[in-house]
Design an enzyme around this catalytic site. Sequence first.
Site, PDB file in Angstrom:
ATOM      1  N   CYS A   1       0.815  -1.215   0.000  1.00 18.37           N
ATOM      2  CA  CYS A   1       0.000   0.000   0.000  1.00 18.37           C
ATOM      3  C   CYS A   1       0.853   1.272   0.000  1.00 18.37           C
ATOM      4  O   CYS A   1       1.954   1.283   0.544  1.00 18.37           O
ATOM      5  CB  CYS A   1      -0.883   0.050   1.232  1.00 18.37           C
ATOM      6  SG  CYS A   1      -1.903  -1.393   1.473  1.00 18.37           S
TER       7      CYS A   1
ATOM      8  N   ARG B   1       5.116  -0.217  -6.000  1.00 21.83           N
ATOM      9  CA  ARG B   1       5.049  -1.003  -4.776  1.00 21.83           C
ATOM     10  C   ARG B   1       4.075  -2.165  -4.896  1.00 21.83           C
ATOM     11  O   ARG B   1       4.094  -3.071  -4.064  1.00 21.83           O
ATOM     12  CB  ARG B   1       4.614  -0.103  -3.609  1.00 21.83           C
ATOM     13  CG  ARG B   1       5.630   0.961  -3.266  1.00 21.83           C
ATOM     14  CD  ARG B   1       5.019   2.055  -2.444  1.00 21.83           C
ATOM     15  NE  ARG B   1       4.700   1.643  -1.087  1.00 21.83           N
ATOM     16  CZ  ARG B   1       5.399   1.995  -0.018  1.00 21.83           C
ATOM     17  NH1 ARG B   1       6.451   2.750  -0.144  1.00 21.83           N
ATOM     18  NH2 ARG B   1       5.042   1.607   1.186  1.00 21.83           N
TER      19      ARG B   1
ATOM     20  N   TRP C   1      -3.034  -2.658  -1.389  1.00 17.34           N
ATOM     21  CA  TRP C   1      -2.674  -4.055  -1.673  1.00 17.34           C
ATOM     22  C   TRP C   1      -3.476  -4.870  -0.662  1.00 17.34           C
ATOM     23  O   TRP C   1      -3.235  -4.790   0.552  1.00 17.34           O
ATOM     24  CB  TRP C   1      -1.169  -4.257  -1.488  1.00 17.34           C
ATOM     25  CG  TRP C   1      -0.697  -5.620  -1.876  1.00 17.34           C
ATOM     26  CD1 TRP C   1      -0.386  -6.060  -3.131  1.00 17.34           C
ATOM     27  CD2 TRP C   1      -0.448  -6.722  -1.000  1.00 17.34           C
ATOM     28  NE1 TRP C   1       0.033  -7.369  -3.086  1.00 17.34           N
ATOM     29  CE2 TRP C   1       0.003  -7.800  -1.795  1.00 17.34           C
ATOM     30  CE3 TRP C   1      -0.559  -6.916   0.381  1.00 17.34           C
ATOM     31  CZ2 TRP C   1       0.347  -9.042  -1.268  1.00 17.34           C
ATOM     32  CZ3 TRP C   1      -0.230  -8.155   0.908  1.00 17.34           C
ATOM     33  CH2 TRP C   1       0.220  -9.192   0.091  1.00 17.34           C
TER      34      TRP C   1
ATOM     35  N   ASN D   1      -1.754   1.951   5.795  1.00 16.75           N
ATOM     36  CA  ASN D   1      -0.861   0.867   5.367  1.00 16.75           C
ATOM     37  C   ASN D   1      -0.595  -0.010   6.580  1.00 16.75           C
ATOM     38  O   ASN D   1      -0.397   0.514   7.669  1.00 16.75           O
ATOM     39  CB  ASN D   1       0.506   1.406   4.921  1.00 16.75           C
ATOM     40  CG  ASN D   1       0.431   2.193   3.644  1.00 16.75           C
ATOM     41  OD1 ASN D   1      -0.614   2.297   3.048  1.00 16.75           O
ATOM     42  ND2 ASN D   1       1.562   2.760   3.245  1.00 16.75           N
ATOM     43  N   GLY D   2      -0.523  -1.316   6.377  1.00 18.39           N
ATOM     44  CA  GLY D   2      -0.223  -2.222   7.490  1.00 18.39           C
ATOM     45  C   GLY D   2      -1.413  -3.095   7.818  1.00 18.39           C
ATOM     46  O   GLY D   2      -2.331  -3.252   6.995  1.00 18.39           O
TER      47      GLY D   2
ATOM     48  N   GLU E   1      16.167 -19.217  -7.515  1.00 21.53           N
ATOM     49  CA  GLU E   1      15.887 -17.861  -8.005  1.00 21.53           C
ATOM     50  C   GLU E   1      15.279 -17.909  -9.418  1.00 21.53           C
ATOM     51  O   GLU E   1      14.341 -17.161  -9.729  1.00 21.53           O
ATOM     52  CB  GLU E   1      17.178 -17.025  -7.973  1.00 21.53           C
ATOM     53  CG  GLU E   1      17.117 -15.672  -8.668  1.00 21.53           C
ATOM     54  CD  GLU E   1      16.111 -14.695  -8.084  1.00 21.53           C
ATOM     55  OE1 GLU E   1      15.476 -14.986  -7.059  1.00 21.53           O
ATOM     56  OE2 GLU E   1      15.932 -13.628  -8.703  1.00 21.53           O
TER      57      GLU E   1
ATOM     58  N   LYS F   1      11.690 -16.323 -10.091  1.00 20.07           N
ATOM     59  CA  LYS F   1      11.513 -15.232 -11.063  1.00 20.07           C
ATOM     60  C   LYS F   1      10.462 -15.625 -12.092  1.00 20.07           C
ATOM     61  O   LYS F   1       9.580 -14.849 -12.430  1.00 20.07           O
ATOM     62  CB  LYS F   1      12.864 -14.955 -11.738  1.00 20.07           C
ATOM     63  CG  LYS F   1      13.088 -13.584 -12.216  1.00 20.07           C
ATOM     64  CD  LYS F   1      13.706 -12.654 -11.198  1.00 20.07           C
ATOM     65  CE  LYS F   1      12.971 -12.603  -9.880  1.00 20.07           C
ATOM     66  NZ  LYS F   1      13.703 -12.017  -8.801  1.00 20.07           N
TER      67      LYS F   1
ATOM     68  N   GLU G   1       6.833 -15.774 -10.574  1.00 17.91           N
ATOM     69  CA  GLU G   1       6.193 -14.517 -10.165  1.00 17.91           C
ATOM     70  C   GLU G   1       5.774 -13.649 -11.349  1.00 17.91           C
ATOM     71  O   GLU G   1       4.775 -12.943 -11.251  1.00 17.91           O
ATOM     72  CB  GLU G   1       7.045 -13.741  -9.165  1.00 17.91           C
ATOM     73  CG  GLU G   1       8.280 -13.103  -9.704  1.00 17.91           C
ATOM     74  CD  GLU G   1       9.078 -12.376  -8.626  1.00 17.91           C
ATOM     75  OE1 GLU G   1       8.487 -11.663  -7.823  1.00 17.91           O
ATOM     76  OE2 GLU G   1      10.315 -12.519  -8.626  1.00 17.91           O
TER      77      GLU G   1
ATOM     78  N   HIS H   1      15.167 -38.111  -5.267  1.00 18.22           N
ATOM     79  CA  HIS H   1      14.523 -38.417  -3.982  1.00 18.22           C
ATOM     80  C   HIS H   1      13.055 -38.023  -3.990  1.00 18.22           C
ATOM     81  O   HIS H   1      12.442 -37.893  -2.938  1.00 18.22           O
ATOM     82  CB  HIS H   1      15.282 -37.728  -2.851  1.00 18.22           C
ATOM     83  CG  HIS H   1      16.710 -38.170  -2.754  1.00 18.22           C
ATOM     84  ND1 HIS H   1      17.056 -39.424  -2.309  1.00 18.22           N
ATOM     85  CD2 HIS H   1      17.863 -37.564  -3.118  1.00 18.22           C
ATOM     86  CE1 HIS H   1      18.377 -39.565  -2.376  1.00 18.22           C
ATOM     87  NE2 HIS H   1      18.888 -38.436  -2.875  1.00 18.22           N
TER      88      HIS H   1
ATOM     89  N   LYS I   1       6.000  -4.578  -4.186  1.00 16.19           N
ATOM     90  CA  LYS I   1       7.442  -4.347  -4.222  1.00 16.19           C
ATOM     91  C   LYS I   1       8.034  -4.342  -2.822  1.00 16.19           C
ATOM     92  O   LYS I   1       9.102  -4.873  -2.586  1.00 16.19           O
ATOM     93  CB  LYS I   1       7.721  -3.006  -4.919  1.00 16.19           C
ATOM     94  CG  LYS I   1       9.198  -2.703  -5.118  1.00 16.19           C
ATOM     95  CD  LYS I   1       9.823  -3.647  -6.113  1.00 16.19           C
ATOM     96  CE  LYS I   1      11.317  -3.483  -6.250  1.00 16.19           C
ATOM     97  NZ  LYS I   1      11.941  -4.692  -6.819  1.00 16.19           N
TER      98      LYS I   1
END
Length: 607
Positions: A2, A27, A74, A98-99, A479, A483, A486, A502, A602
């Site tokens: 947010c 963000r 968000w 925000n939060g 990674e 990447k 997402e 395994h 973000k």
Amino acid sequence: MCGIVGIVSDRPVSARLVEGLIRLEYRGYDSAGIAVVNGQGIVRRRAPGKIVNLQSELNSAPIDGTCGIAHTRWATHGRPNKENAHPHQFGSVAIVHNGIIENFKPLREELAKCGHVFATQTDSEVIAHLIQYHLDKGLSEEAAFLAAVERLEGAYAVAALVGDSNQTLFAARHGSPLVVGFGDGEMFIGSDAFALAPFTKRVLYLEEGDSAVVKINDVCVRDKAGALVTREVMTANISAVMADKGNYRHFMEKEIHEQPEALARTLAAYVDSDTNLPMLGDAAPFLKSADRLVAIACGTAFLSASVAKYWFEALCGLHVETDIASEFRYRTPALPDHGAALFISQSGETADTLAAMRYCKRAGMDTIGVLNAPESSIARETSAVLRTLAGPEIGVASTKAFTAQLAVLAMCALGTAHIRGRLSEDEVKAHISALNALPKLVQQALQTKDQCEAIAPTLARAKQIFFIGRGVYYPLALEGALKLKEVTYLPAEGYAAGELKHGPIALIEEGTPVVVIAPTDVLMEKTISNVEEMAARGANVIAITDAAGAEHFTDRTENIIILPDMTGLTGPIVTAIPLQLLAYYTALTLGTNMDQPRNLAKSVTVE
Ligand code: F6R
């Protein structure tokens, strides 16, 4: 995550509120809104989805005034629809938050008993009700705001309009950052200084527990005990020019291509030009004396920490524990008596990493931040900061911040090995000279882009994609998968190459793409044996290696991406490039919004 903007001015503010929101888009968010005091009271406009939707709402039903607040949301509690979008209004109060308000349920129940009817499923709406409740009890606007904030548990940055005609912004922070900006005959509030950069660079960072009353020409700040305090006004160290896409189609593409420069800048900052040895500043004494290192981060930053573990253990003989911040902070970790803790974060605001840092600090550990945002909360609270000079990263997926983190951690491992007497000056210099080739090597690696683009349609069609590697290339496999998933939403998993048999090998079907990261090193032959096992079961193998390594892959490998020869610690940094390019071009093929992927933010300022 947010974003908040607030303006109190002698001029209309709506257009600039929206401009501030646009700067906060990076963000990540899923709805947006603004509220202004317009002479008849507080009016607002909100819209789900992107800011263009809010702009068309404003075009068809304009609002304006000289005092207002705005928000990108968000979603945490309640779907990302118009009703749940901020600002939330109740009576003559509008708020943005925000939060997460952890005690919102008991607060809602308490207020519902007093007749309050809630219009949303959010945790945030309760703040507007609480303020109105205290106004109704006869408290002044500031007292009502403070009394409401007093009741909140959890993390918040709040900005509020209180009263139908009040030309004042009320703000408070606890756990989420908030800055106050000083303009010429106007004042601002922002969830970061970047949002305010077109308007002012003179900012004051509110501290934990602070509240502020912001009027057109001044600000009055109180600390958590309610005492009036003076906070330093500083010049924010950011470009007023919004990082724009230049000639690139997307920020992700631009940021991938900025890596040679970002790496050159970052490496240069860590090498003493007289001695040609690493400079670790305030972090050096901590790294010299530590008997153990704890490296804590989230997401891609955690994968930087995971690569660094290999480096620190091999070069410094120093035991390193890596931990995901959200796990670390709640598992009562046994901490070393003489340890140092590294916190790796692009934003420096990730809620879990920040909380883990505070935990270590309380336990008396030396804390070192490896950070891209120099004015962030973690930067301000750690004992030492090692900066990554990647520049602002706007694409949600971390690209240049990741490789810059690796560059700093490589320098850090070398400097530590040197001051602990594990590597001679000559050995350290040889490593540094290898690292100094990185900008060129990365530039060469970027030339694999056409090949990555050609492979992308195969990945885009796949039901599932695997990434495998050994040693330092195991975190790179994780990674690569992170990447890809997402930005493309495709199921992708990373594995240690030796681990496949395994369990995960059961998932390999005819044509399943397996991206193998195996440049020449002592483990390459072993990885190639694993590749044979996959190819024998029908996998479509895509190898990332160097010229010598390419000789070892059989003709059962569909694609071989050949990188330049990589020496010393450069391998994980250079191999990151084709992984980023594969993710980027697959997203491009699928038409996803790779700069702002769905559901992602973000800067993850909630836990
Ligand atoms: C992935 C990504 C995230 C971040 C993570 C930590 O591409 O960007 O996984 O790495 O959210 O963020 P920072 O580094 O800001 O603490």
